[in-house]
Design a protein around this motif. Structure first.
Motif, PDB file in Angstrom:
ATOM      1  N   UNK A  29      50.461  76.890 -27.407  1.00 41.76           N
ATOM      2  CA  UNK A  29      49.924  76.966 -26.144  1.00 41.76           C
ATOM      3  C   UNK A  29      49.110  76.388 -25.423  1.00 41.76           C
ATOM      4  N   UNK A  30      48.559  75.256 -26.074  1.00 46.07           N
ATOM      5  CA  UNK A  30      47.535  74.326 -25.564  1.00 46.07           C
ATOM      6  C   UNK A  30      47.759  73.792 -23.983  1.00 46.07           C
ATOM      7  N   UNK A  31      49.262  73.615 -23.823  1.00 51.28           N
ATOM      8  CA  UNK A  31      49.561  73.259 -22.226  1.00 51.28           C
ATOM      9  C   UNK A  31      49.187  74.382 -21.529  1.00 51.28           C
ATOM     10  N   UNK A  32      49.282  75.380 -21.689  1.00 47.84           N
ATOM     11  CA  UNK A  32      49.263  76.665 -20.796  1.00 47.84           C
ATOM     12  C   UNK A  32      47.599  76.740 -20.273  1.00 47.84           C
ATOM     13  N   UNK A  33      46.744  76.415 -21.265  1.00 51.87           N
ATOM     14  CA  UNK A  33      45.561  76.190 -21.136  1.00 51.87           C
ATOM     15  C   UNK A  33      45.271  75.159 -20.172  1.00 51.87           C
ATOM     16  N   UNK A  34      45.792  74.031 -20.276  1.00 48.22           N
ATOM     17  CA  UNK A  34      45.374  72.792 -19.760  1.00 48.22           C
ATOM     18  C   UNK A  34      46.228  72.872 -18.237  1.00 48.22           C
ATOM     19  N   UNK A  35      47.237  73.937 -17.944  1.00 46.23           N
ATOM     20  CA  UNK A  35      47.516  74.177 -16.708  1.00 46.23           C
ATOM     21  C   UNK A  35      46.472  75.123 -16.047  1.00 46.23           C
ATOM     22  N   UNK A  36      46.046  76.035 -16.741  1.00 46.70           N
ATOM     23  CA  UNK A  36      45.243  76.850 -16.105  1.00 46.70           C
ATOM     24  C   UNK A  36      43.637  76.138 -15.567  1.00 46.70           C
ATOM     25  N   UNK A  37      43.509  75.027 -16.496  1.00 46.00           N
ATOM     26  CA  UNK A  37      42.302  74.306 -16.100  1.00 46.00           C
ATOM     27  C   UNK A  37      42.741  73.508 -14.537  1.00 46.00           C
ATOM     28  N   UNK A  38      43.755  72.819 -14.597  1.00 38.05           N
ATOM     29  CA  UNK A  38      44.338  72.213 -13.374  1.00 38.05           C
ATOM     30  C   UNK A  38      44.533  73.233 -12.176  1.00 38.05           C
ATOM     31  N   UNK A  48      34.571  73.017 -12.510  1.00 31.48           N
ATOM     32  CA  UNK A  48      33.126  72.024 -12.697  1.00 31.48           C
ATOM     33  C   UNK A  48      33.060  71.540 -14.241  1.00 31.48           C
ATOM     34  N   UNK A  49      33.950  71.885 -14.939  1.00 35.60           N
ATOM     35  CA  UNK A  49      34.154  71.535 -16.382  1.00 35.60           C
ATOM     36  C   UNK A  49      34.953  70.418 -16.605  1.00 35.60           C
ATOM     37  N   UNK A  50      34.346  69.829 -17.675  1.00 35.91           N
ATOM     38  CA  UNK A  50      35.709  68.756 -18.034  1.00 35.91           C
ATOM     39  C   UNK A  50      36.833  69.448 -18.976  1.00 35.91           C
ATOM     40  N   UNK A  51      37.884  68.809 -19.073  1.00 35.85           N
ATOM     41  CA  UNK A  51      38.960  69.422 -19.698  1.00 35.85           C
ATOM     42  C   UNK A  51      38.620  69.843 -21.325  1.00 35.85           C
ATOM     43  N   UNK A  66      44.266  63.695 -27.901  1.00 34.77           N
ATOM     44  CA  UNK A  66      45.208  62.976 -26.871  1.00 34.77           C
ATOM     45  C   UNK A  66      46.027  61.662 -27.328  1.00 34.77           C
ATOM     46  N   UNK A  67      45.439  61.173 -28.430  1.00 35.25           N
ATOM     47  CA  UNK A  67      45.917  59.975 -28.959  1.00 35.25           C
ATOM     48  C   UNK A  67      46.836  60.248 -30.200  1.00 35.25           C
ATOM     49  N   UNK A  68      46.347  61.341 -30.957  1.00 40.22           N
ATOM     50  CA  UNK A  68      47.146  61.637 -32.180  1.00 40.22           C
ATOM     51  C   UNK A  68      47.631  63.241 -32.056  1.00 40.22           C
ATOM     52  N   UNK A  69      48.484  63.688 -31.497  1.00 37.22           N
ATOM     53  CA  UNK A  69      48.603  65.140 -31.355  1.00 37.22           C
ATOM     54  C   UNK A  69      48.741  65.876 -32.448  1.00 37.22           C
ATOM     55  N   UNK A  70      49.205  65.200 -33.487  1.00 36.30           N
ATOM     56  CA  UNK A  70      49.445  65.801 -34.911  1.00 36.30           C
ATOM     57  C   UNK A  70      47.898  66.188 -35.339  1.00 36.30           C
ATOM     58  N   UNK A  71      46.811  65.911 -34.835  1.00 37.84           N
ATOM     59  CA  UNK A  71      45.532  66.068 -35.279  1.00 37.84           C
ATOM     60  C   UNK A  71      45.130  67.576 -34.845  1.00 37.84           C
ATOM     61  N   UNK A  72      46.009  68.130 -34.068  1.00 38.57           N
ATOM     62  CA  UNK A  72      45.292  69.368 -33.431  1.00 38.57           C
ATOM     63  C   UNK A  72      45.263  70.419 -34.566  1.00 38.57           C
ATOM     64  N   UNK A  73      45.996  70.637 -35.747  1.00 41.45           N
ATOM     65  CA  UNK A  73      45.866  71.805 -36.381  1.00 41.45           C
ATOM     66  C   UNK A  73      44.570  71.230 -37.508  1.00 41.45           C
ATOM     67  N   UNK A  74      44.061  70.191 -37.523  1.00 41.65           N
ATOM     68  CA  UNK A  74      43.013  69.661 -38.247  1.00 41.65           C
ATOM     69  C   UNK A  74      41.914  69.971 -37.607  1.00 41.65           C
ATOM     70  N   UNK A  75      41.925  69.698 -36.229  1.00 38.93           N
ATOM     71  CA  UNK A  75      40.774  70.068 -35.236  1.00 38.93           C
ATOM     72  C   UNK A  75      40.446  71.591 -35.416  1.00 38.93           C
ATOM     73  N   UNK A  76      41.575  72.525 -35.531  1.00 38.06           N
ATOM     74  CA  UNK A  76      41.124  73.887 -35.607  1.00 38.06           C
ATOM     75  C   UNK A  76      40.616  74.106 -36.627  1.00 38.06           C
ATOM     76  N   UNK A  77      41.123  73.493 -38.174  1.00 34.30           N
ATOM     77  CA  UNK A  77      40.704  73.564 -39.322  1.00 34.30           C
ATOM     78  C   UNK A  77      39.101  73.289 -39.439  1.00 34.30           C
TER      79      UNK A  77
END
Length: 121
Positions: A29-38, A48-51, A66-77
């Motif tokens: 659902x990350x794209x939904x949040x990006x759409x909300x920001x846009x 007034x915030x950075x994405x 952004x450069x390695x999308x497969x990293x998202x699950x590790x970012x959450x961890x």
């Protein structure tokens, strides 16, 4: 380098990271949040915030995702464990090596990529 970020957006609503960690959103659902920001109206707190702030990530986490999308699950961890991303990647690599010594895991690939870019030692 990589640091921890645990704060709410300035409009006091939860971020994507917060929502994933409490089970109110999924990684896809990350794209939904990006759409909300846009789509946020001019003058709103979100506009007034950075994405990366809107999503609840540090700049380095956002850049890595952004450069390695497969990293998202590790970012959450990393957020869940309140540890820097490289520490989570190294831990996953160690666990993965014990479980399947002949396969390169996503964590190993992201970790090697960050090292090759000089973003971690």
């Amino acid at each position: 380098m990589f640091k921890l970020l645990q704060r709410k957006r300035s409009d006091d609503r939860s971020t994507f990271v917060d929502d994933v960690l409490r089970g109110a959103a999924t990684l896809d659902q990350i794209d939904d949040y990006i759409d909300r920001w846009h789509d946020s109206p001019a003058g709103s707190p979100a506009s007034s915030m950075e994405l990366h702030e809107f999503l609840g990530m540090t700049w380095e986490e956002y850049r890595t995702w952004g450069e390695r999308p497969e990293s998202l699950r590790f970012i959450m961890a990393a957020h869940r464990a309140r540890k820097p991303l490289p520490e989570i990647l190294r831990a996953d690599r160690a666990l993965g090596a014990a479980a399947r010594s002949s396969n390169t895991t996503d964590a190993e690939q992201v970790l090697a990529w960050l090292k090759s870019r000089g973003r971690i030692g």
